[in-house]
Design an enzyme around this catalytic site. Structure first.
Site, PDB file in Angstrom:
ATOM      1  N   ASP A  22       0.840  -1.207   0.000  1.00  0.00           N
ATOM      2  CA  ASP A  22       0.000   0.000   0.000  1.00  0.00           C
ATOM      3  C   ASP A  22       0.874   1.255   0.000  1.00  0.00           C
ATOM      4  OD1 ASP A  22      -2.284   1.489   0.035  1.00  0.00           O
ATOM      5  OD2 ASP A  22      -2.727   1.173   2.157  1.00  0.00           O
ATOM      6  N   ASN A  70     -10.816  -2.801  -5.915  1.00  0.00           N
ATOM      7  CA  ASN A  70     -10.039  -1.801  -6.675  1.00  0.00           C
ATOM      8  C   ASN A  70     -10.692  -1.376  -7.995  1.00  0.00           C
ATOM      9  OD1 ASN A  70      -6.762  -3.031  -5.585  1.00  0.00           O
ATOM     10  ND2 ASN A  70      -8.006  -1.352  -4.786  1.00  0.00           N
TER      11      ASN A  70
HETATM   12  C1  FPP Z   1      -2.081   0.197  -3.214  1.00  0.00           C
HETATM   13  O1  FPP Z   1      -1.568   1.519  -3.197  1.00  0.00           O
HETATM   14  C2  FPP Z   1      -1.545  -0.503  -4.338  1.00  0.00           C
HETATM   15  C3  FPP Z   1      -2.281  -1.091  -5.328  1.00  0.00           C
HETATM   16  C4  FPP Z   1      -3.746  -1.079  -5.372  1.00  0.00           C
HETATM   17  C5  FPP Z   1      -1.631  -1.746  -6.445  1.00  0.00           C
HETATM   18  C6  FPP Z   1      -0.487  -2.638  -6.095  1.00  0.00           C
HETATM   19  C7  FPP Z   1       0.254  -2.802  -7.306  1.00  0.00           C
HETATM   20  C8  FPP Z   1       1.574  -2.732  -7.435  1.00  0.00           C
HETATM   21  C9  FPP Z   1       2.557  -2.627  -6.345  1.00  0.00           C
HETATM   22  C10 FPP Z   1       2.074  -2.737  -8.813  1.00  0.00           C
HETATM   23  C11 FPP Z   1       2.829  -3.869  -9.243  1.00  0.00           C
HETATM   24  C12 FPP Z   1       2.374  -5.223  -8.936  1.00  0.00           C
HETATM   25  C13 FPP Z   1       2.772  -6.246  -9.684  1.00  0.00           C
HETATM   26  C14 FPP Z   1       2.423  -7.618  -9.312  1.00  0.00           C
HETATM   27  C15 FPP Z   1       3.553  -6.031 -10.899  1.00  0.00           C
HETATM   28  P1  FPP Z   1      -2.591   2.710  -3.286  1.00  0.00           P
HETATM   29  O2  FPP Z   1      -2.758   3.060  -4.730  1.00  0.00           O
HETATM   30  O3  FPP Z   1      -3.857   2.358  -2.581  1.00  0.00           O
HETATM   31  O4  FPP Z   1      -1.834   3.836  -2.534  1.00  0.00           O
HETATM   32  P2  FPP Z   1      -2.476   4.987  -1.662  1.00  0.00           P
HETATM   33  O5  FPP Z   1      -3.119   4.315  -0.469  1.00  0.00           O
HETATM   34  O6  FPP Z   1      -1.308   5.824  -1.279  1.00  0.00           O
HETATM   35  O7  FPP Z   1      -3.462   5.701  -2.524  1.00  0.00           O
END
Ligand code: FPP
Length: 244
Positions: A22, A70
């Site tokens: 996250d 998501n």
């Molecule tokens: C949460 O951060 C992250 C995600 C929903 C996506 C996770 C994906 C990756 C790390 C990309 C790569 C993965 C692979 C397997 C190639 P957020 O967007 O919720 O962050 P925030 O809470 O700061 O908004």
């Protein structure tokens, strides 16, 4: 040549680490960049963490890449993430194969693009002979959705007479989960300062240790993973029993 994972941190370290990655969006926003910039930086961290596993004695690594919730993000972010997953698979297949990583995907595939499903299938097949590190990528995954899908299949088996209702117990149900071939996670890590499990591995993490850390995922390093593995080694897991 890939080494065996049973070294160094040895028996006290976690064998199965699961990570809620996250903080990509906040990491990007802090730099005045679009959220997808953070997801791309996050993908590079996945590579570093996978590569660190053998030396830390981590045999199973499960990462939460995209949840069933998501889809509620903007169309631009969802499309950007899907394109990132396609790119990651295409770009990383060779390195994963050579490094002895076996890749599996968990989650419901029905809503995913057929081209992405095809890439996922191929990566699973092409790495199926590997056994050094088992990387499981949760994509369109939700713990409640997984339990519901498992229960549906279980009910079908009962209706067809393949399973008796009285045989349904704690051993039977997990055989229907997406994770049926994996051990339960020993340690679940969530980055970015949020102390929630957000529908991740609900059944499987019943007795897991948790680490909620402030680091945003794109800043997470192998050194931090090592520190968390050490912490884990110092904890006493009792599984409901009385301590020694
Ligand atoms: C949460 O951060 C992250 C995600 C929903 C996506 C996770 C994906 C990756 C790390 C990309 C790569 C993965 C692979 C397997 C190639 P957020 O967007 O919720 O962050 P925030 O809470 O700061 O908004």
């Amino acid at each position: 040549m890939p080494r065996d994972t049973d070294n160094g941190e040895g028996p006290q370290g976690p064998k199965h680490v699961a990570i809620i990655m996250d903080g990509n969006g906040r990491w990007a926003q802090a730099r005045g960049r679009p959220r997808l910039f953070g997801h791309h930086a996050g993908a590079r961290r996945v590579r570093e963490v996978v590569e660190a596993c053998p030396d830390l004695g981590i045999k199973y690594l499960t990462i939460f890449a995209f949840s069933t919730e998501n889809w509620k993000r903007t169309q631009v972010e969802v499309a950007g993430l899907m394109s990132l997953f396609r790119r990651y698979i295409t770009k990383e297949t060779r390195a994963l194969k050579e490094r002895g990583v076996r890749v599996r995907f968990i989650g419901d595939r029905v809503r995913l693009d057929p081209k992405l499903i095809d890439l996922m299938d191929r990566l699973e097949k092409e790495t199926a002979h590997n056994d050094l590190v088992h990387l499981t990528i949760a994509l369109n995954y939700g713990g409640r959705d997984e339990v519901a899908r498992a229960t549906r299949r279980l009910a079908e088996d009962v209706a067809a007479g393949r399973l008796k209702p009285e045989d349904v117990d704690e051993e039977t149900l997990p055989r229907y989960l997406d994770t049926c071939v994996l051990p339960d996670p020993d340690l679940v890590i969530r980055t970015s300062g949020e102390a929630r499990i957000s529908n991740f591995l609900l059944w499987q993490s019943a007795y897991s240790e948790y680490e909620f850390i402030d680091t945003l995922w794109p800043d997470f390093t192998a050194a931090e993973l090592e520190r968390l593995c050490r912490n884990y080694g110092r904890r006493e897991r009792r599984f409901g029993a009385v301590g020694s």
